[in-house]
Design a protein around this motif. Structure first.
Motif, mmCIF file in Angstrom:
data_model
loop_
_atom_site.group_PDB
_atom_site.id
_atom_site.type_symbol
_atom_site.label_atom_id
_atom_site.label_comp_id
_atom_site.label_asym_id
_atom_site.label_seq_id
_atom_site.Cartn_x
_atom_site.Cartn_y
_atom_site.Cartn_z
ATOM 1 N N GLN A 1 0.852 -1.192 0.000
ATOM 2 C CA GLN A 1 0.000 0.000 0.000
ATOM 3 C C GLN A 1 0.887 1.241 0.000
ATOM 4 O O GLN A 1 1.500 1.577 1.006
ATOM 5 C CB GLN A 1 -0.927 -0.031 1.223
ATOM 6 C CG GLN A 1 -1.842 -1.246 1.226
ATOM 7 C CD GLN A 1 -2.599 -1.448 2.526
ATOM 8 O OE1 GLN A 1 -2.460 -0.657 3.472
ATOM 9 N NE2 GLN A 1 -3.397 -2.507 2.604
ATOM 10 N N PHE A 2 0.955 1.909 -1.146
ATOM 11 C CA PHE A 2 1.844 3.070 -1.290
ATOM 12 C C PHE A 2 1.286 4.293 -0.586
ATOM 13 O O PHE A 2 2.017 5.085 -0.012
ATOM 14 C CB PHE A 2 2.065 3.411 -2.770
ATOM 15 C CG PHE A 2 2.423 2.241 -3.633
ATOM 16 C CD1 PHE A 2 3.341 1.296 -3.200
ATOM 17 C CD2 PHE A 2 1.850 2.064 -4.876
ATOM 18 C CE1 PHE A 2 3.673 0.216 -3.989
ATOM 19 C CE2 PHE A 2 2.171 0.995 -5.673
ATOM 20 C CZ PHE A 2 3.080 0.059 -5.227
ATOM 21 N N VAL A 3 -0.027 4.464 -0.683
ATOM 22 C CA VAL A 3 -0.708 5.547 0.019
ATOM 23 C C VAL A 3 -1.683 4.894 0.996
ATOM 24 O O VAL A 3 -2.528 4.088 0.605
ATOM 25 C CB VAL A 3 -1.457 6.469 -0.958
ATOM 26 C CG1 VAL A 3 -2.231 7.542 -0.186
ATOM 27 C CG2 VAL A 3 -0.476 7.132 -1.926
ATOM 28 N N LEU A 4 -1.541 5.235 2.269
ATOM 29 C CA LEU A 4 -2.306 4.583 3.325
ATOM 30 C C LEU A 4 -3.686 5.218 3.496
ATOM 31 O O LEU A 4 -3.995 6.243 2.856
ATOM 32 C CB LEU A 4 -1.511 4.653 4.629
ATOM 33 C CG LEU A 4 -0.094 4.048 4.557
ATOM 34 C CD1 LEU A 4 0.658 4.320 5.845
ATOM 35 C CD2 LEU A 4 -0.164 2.551 4.254
ATOM 36 N N LYS A 5 -4.492 4.628 4.373
ATOM 37 C CA LYS A 5 -5.865 5.104 4.551
ATOM 38 C C LYS A 5 -5.932 6.528 5.083
ATOM 39 O O LYS A 5 -6.932 7.215 4.919
ATOM 40 C CB LYS A 5 -6.626 4.156 5.489
ATOM 41 C CG LYS A 5 -6.941 2.808 4.840
ATOM 42 C CD LYS A 5 -7.765 1.928 5.771
ATOM 43 C CE LYS A 5 -8.111 0.603 5.102
ATOM 44 N NZ LYS A 5 -8.910 -0.283 5.987
ATOM 45 N N ASN A 6 -4.851 6.956 5.732
ATOM 46 C CA ASN A 6 -4.817 8.342 6.218
ATOM 47 C C ASN A 6 -4.388 9.321 5.133
ATOM 48 O O ASN A 6 -4.248 10.515 5.382
ATOM 49 C CB ASN A 6 -3.893 8.463 7.428
ATOM 50 C CG ASN A 6 -2.467 8.010 7.123
ATOM 51 O OD1 ASN A 6 -2.100 7.811 5.965
ATOM 52 N ND2 ASN A 6 -1.662 7.854 8.170
ATOM 53 N N GLY A 7 -4.167 8.793 3.930
ATOM 54 C CA GLY A 7 -3.793 9.656 2.812
ATOM 55 C C GLY A 7 -2.319 9.952 2.721
ATOM 56 O O GLY A 7 -1.877 10.672 1.815
ATOM 57 N N LYS A 8 -1.538 9.397 3.663
ATOM 58 C CA LYS A 8 -0.098 9.663 3.666
ATOM 59 C C LYS A 8 0.661 8.581 2.918
ATOM 60 O O LYS A 8 0.236 7.421 2.841
ATOM 61 C CB LYS A 8 0.414 9.761 5.104
ATOM 62 C CG LYS A 8 -0.126 10.965 5.861
ATOM 63 C CD LYS A 8 0.481 11.065 7.258
ATOM 64 C CE LYS A 8 -0.033 12.295 7.983
ATOM 65 N NZ LYS A 8 0.548 12.413 9.350
ATOM 66 N N LEU A 9 1.817 8.956 2.377
ATOM 67 C CA LEU A 9 2.680 8.001 1.697
ATOM 68 C C LEU A 9 3.257 7.008 2.686
ATOM 69 O O LEU A 9 3.596 7.363 3.818
ATOM 70 C CB LEU A 9 3.822 8.737 0.984
ATOM 71 C CG LEU A 9 3.437 9.537 -0.270
ATOM 72 C CD1 LEU A 9 4.538 10.528 -0.623
ATOM 73 C CD2 LEU A 9 3.195 8.596 -1.447
ATOM 74 N N ASN A 10 3.381 5.782 2.275
ATOM 75 C CA ASN A 10 3.959 4.737 3.102
ATOM 76 C C ASN A 10 5.476 4.806 2.988
ATOM 77 O O ASN A 10 6.062 4.363 2.006
ATOM 78 C CB ASN A 10 3.447 3.368 2.649
ATOM 79 C CG ASN A 10 3.885 2.249 3.572
ATOM 80 O OD1 ASN A 10 4.760 2.421 4.422
ATOM 81 N ND2 ASN A 10 3.279 1.087 3.420
ATOM 82 N N THR A 11 6.112 5.364 4.002
ATOM 83 C CA THR A 11 7.565 5.585 3.961
ATOM 84 C C THR A 11 8.351 4.304 4.210
ATOM 85 O O THR A 11 9.580 4.296 4.099
ATOM 86 C CB THR A 11 7.977 6.656 4.982
ATOM 87 O OG1 THR A 11 7.518 6.270 6.283
ATOM 88 C CG2 THR A 11 7.369 8.006 4.619
ATOM 89 N N ASP A 12 7.660 3.209 4.542
ATOM 90 C CA ASP A 12 8.352 1.940 4.772
ATOM 91 C C ASP A 12 8.731 1.246 3.456
ATOM 92 O O ASP A 12 9.523 0.307 3.458
ATOM 93 C CB ASP A 12 7.475 0.988 5.591
ATOM 94 C CG ASP A 12 7.287 1.459 7.030
ATOM 95 O OD1 ASP A 12 8.145 2.228 7.503
ATOM 96 O OD2 ASP A 12 6.281 1.076 7.648
#
Length: 423
Positions: free
Chosen positions: A307-318
């Protein structure tokens, strides 16, 4: 100026990479039977406009010209030429323009050595991988590159036939060959055939060296392991043989490092390839087109994949790279997904990668995508380049930055040979 012939040319990753590392090229031949792929090649590398001489041809004249070729509308099997009669004249013009403008031989099975010119500097061949790849094996494609198997991957031997015909005719052999395919060529199932191929090239006068490489190491945020092989024509020249052998005797890590030390290297991040500014209408529309219906199976696609963009709308930095771009994204597994609320009733709250983004992850540009969809004629209620066809073309192409790294080796070797023999 390097004269280039691209067999199994696709959308032209090879030409793109050579231009990117400032190697002047003259494309004297391509070979691709997939209509969408070679029309996209034309749009990216040549023009989106139909030349005047093609505009003047009637539909019957266009059909007569196109009937001379073996064409495919899916890249897997030949199409019935009669089906072209249903195509609008605008589509036929695009197809014929792309063939003549890219010097497209179309069908590798029909291409003979006497048709190729004498002065080829680089010949590339990225033969089909579906009978070699793990994905292909999962779907039952397991004939590999066995000779006379009839598999798409066995088209490799057509390249050998063409080169042998050139040699028998005493034509100048292409100075450099570049092969690209999947690393499973080195597996127990395929290694014997691959070794036979290298022996065939040796008998034709080539020294070959292969390198397992990954697009991620060349700056693209995509995990895409590939096998690249450089073959250099040395004939009976022992001095040249030693220079080439010594130069090619290096580890894959050295090729990566040399490219990273060059001015052409740039490390991209996933966010650089995503088009998630939905205040821009075209990005929002493209996202909506890749926003699947809300079903149980689609929810599993979201749950099971990165998941590149998470449910909170933020980018997945992992995450620092995506999975391999394949020919489909609305599937499980896929390359990864983004949280996205289109506001459309009945749709999932996520989307998969858009055609534009798939091309960007392969090293193409926004302009390349725009050129493909520009002047996109309609056929049977769909366009020449619908969403899924562009995703398929991206999945079938070669990472451009990876090719830059391997072509940089050819560029350095050519300079070495030129300087040595001048001295």
């Amino acid at each position: 100026m390097y004269n280039l012939v691209e067999l199994f040319s696709g959308i032209g990753s090879q030409a793109k990479a050579l231009k990117n590392i400032e190697m002047d090229i003259n494309v004297i031949g391509t070979c691709e039977w997939d209509i969408q792929a070679f029309c996209a090649y034309d749009a990216i590398h040549n023009s989106t406009k139909v030349p005047k001489k093609v505009l003047e041809l009637s539909k019957d004249e266009l059909l007569d010209e196109l009937s001379k070729y073996t064409l495919s509308n899916n890249g897997k099997e030949a199409m019935d030429i009669k089906s072209l009669h249903a195509y609008p004249v605008e589509v036929l013009r695009k197809i014929y323009s792309a063939i003549i403008r890219s010097n497209n031989y179309v069908d590798i099975n029909s291409l003979n050595g006497d048709e190729l010119p004498n002065d080829i500097d680089i010949l590339t061949y990225s033969f089909p991988c579906q009978d070699l790849s793990n994905v292909g094996a999962f779907h039952g494609y397991n004939k590999g590159i066995d000779k006379d198997s009839g598999s798409r991957s066995s088209l490799l031997w057509q390249v050998g036939r063409i080169l042998s015909e050139m040699k028998d005719l005493n034509k100048d052999m292409p100075r450099y060959l570049l092969m690209e395919n999947v690393p499973t060529l080195l597996s127990n199932r395929h290694k014997k055939n691959f070794d036979e191929w290298i022996t065939d090239l040796s008998n034709l006068g080539y020294i070959s060296k292969y390198y397992p490489l990954n697009a991620h190491d060349f700056g693209l945020p995509q995990n895409r392991p590939r096998l690249l092989m450089i073959s250099v024509y040395v004939g009976n020249d022992e001095k040249k043989r030693k220079i080439v052998t010594d130069f090619l005797d290096k580890e894959p890590a050295s090729i990566v490092q040399e490219y990273r030390n060059s001015k052409y290297y740039h490390k991209y991040k996933i966010k650089d390839m995503l088009r998630i500014d939905y205040s821009i209408d075209k990005y929002f529309d493209e996202a909506c087109a890749c926003n699947p219906n809300r079903t149980v199976s689609r929810k599993k696609i979201w749950d099971d994949n990165p998941q590149f963009v998470l449910k909170n709308g933020k980018l997945n930095t992992d995450l620092d790279c995506i999975r391999t771009i394949t020919t489909k994204q609305d599937r499980n597994p896929n390359s990864g997904n983004l949280y996205f609320d289109s506001g459309i009733e009945g749709r999932s709250k996520f989307r998969y990668l858009t055609p534009r983004e798939c091309l960007l992850f392969m090293g193409f540009t926004d302009k390349d995508y725009e050129n493909i969809i520009k002047d996109n004629p309609n056929h049977h209620g769909t366009t020449l380049f619908p969403r899924d066809k562009i995703i398929r073309m991206a999945g079938n192409s070669i990472p451009v930055k990876l090719l830059e790294g391997i072509f940089l080796q050819i560029k350095k070797l050519d300079q070495l040979l030129t300087n040595d023999f001048i001295d």
